[in-house]
Write an enzyme that holds these catalytic residues in place. Sequence first.
Site: not given
Length: 349
Positions: A132, A155
């Site tokens: 990610e 995140y």
Amino acid sequence: MKLLVTGGAGFIGSAVVRLAVRQGFEVVNLDALTYAACLDNVADVAGDPAYAFEHADIRDRAALDRILARHRPDAVMHLAAESHVDRSIDGPGAFIDTNVTGTYTLLQAVRQYWEAAGRPEGFRFHHVSTDEVYGSLGPSGFFTEETPYAPNSPYSASKAASDHLVRAWHETYGLPVVMTNCSNNYGPYHFPEKLVPVVILRALAGAPIPVYGTGENVRDWLYVEDHADALLTVLRRGTLGRSYNIGGENEARNIDLVRRICAILDDLRPASAPHDRLITFVADRPGHDLRYAIDPGRIRTELGWRPSVTLDEGLRRTVRWYLDNPAWWQALQNRAGVGQRLGISGSAA
């Protein structure tokens, strides 16, 4: 080899702990036992003389120094992290605190330990991260180890920061590190706030199965036990200072993944009607990346590793595990946030 695993009571960390003990490692499991951790995840090895547990937080420097001095590990594998994107939208501060400040604190403690030991040549610090950090792909192309970082959630931004810290400690201080970035994991012991266990448990309850947006988002799915094997392979044989992308070579749209799980449940636990009738499309989450896909060429070419479990096989194993282990997931149902929709608009926390 004695291996210290941070976050070893979590989903991926516990898979590493279980496999490492089976492969002959001595393992020290360091975990703060936050909401997503569960010592039942490592119950199979808890009585093994090669296993030890330390209840500690990676932000606690004194505890880290004490544990390193007591156990004298030959390697550290760092998995401890806040990891749920939706929770990071609602409360980004915890992600910065654990993933950035915690990684910094751990790096400093490990660096001091390694230097005091005379910089042993065989020592390794293995930092485990996510795909990610690379952001979002269009309908084609793959993430490689040279893909520029472009995180889109609190995140992923916190994990990108921790990746950069690890690289800097290698380049500046000579700390012997290896790094990995993985695709979406799934499998047994997955905390019931992530997509795969949510689908299984909502379907078993006959409750609506939420799918964000139109379900077109694509992920590469990696069976967690394959991932654990890859991590130990990189730890043993990866080139220092090198990063390795670990993928499952199993791309699927979210809606197709959900339907596959429903079909498996129709076979293994049939209900009065097909489980996919429960699928409900809900408002998408902010900053939802369209597609992740990993090119695992480096780990395959340099280390000879590739995934062994297909998506259909892994999903069937996973569904069967949840069916066979209701006591495990039922005990987690009352933990904070489980069963709630998180990350809709965020907060100022």
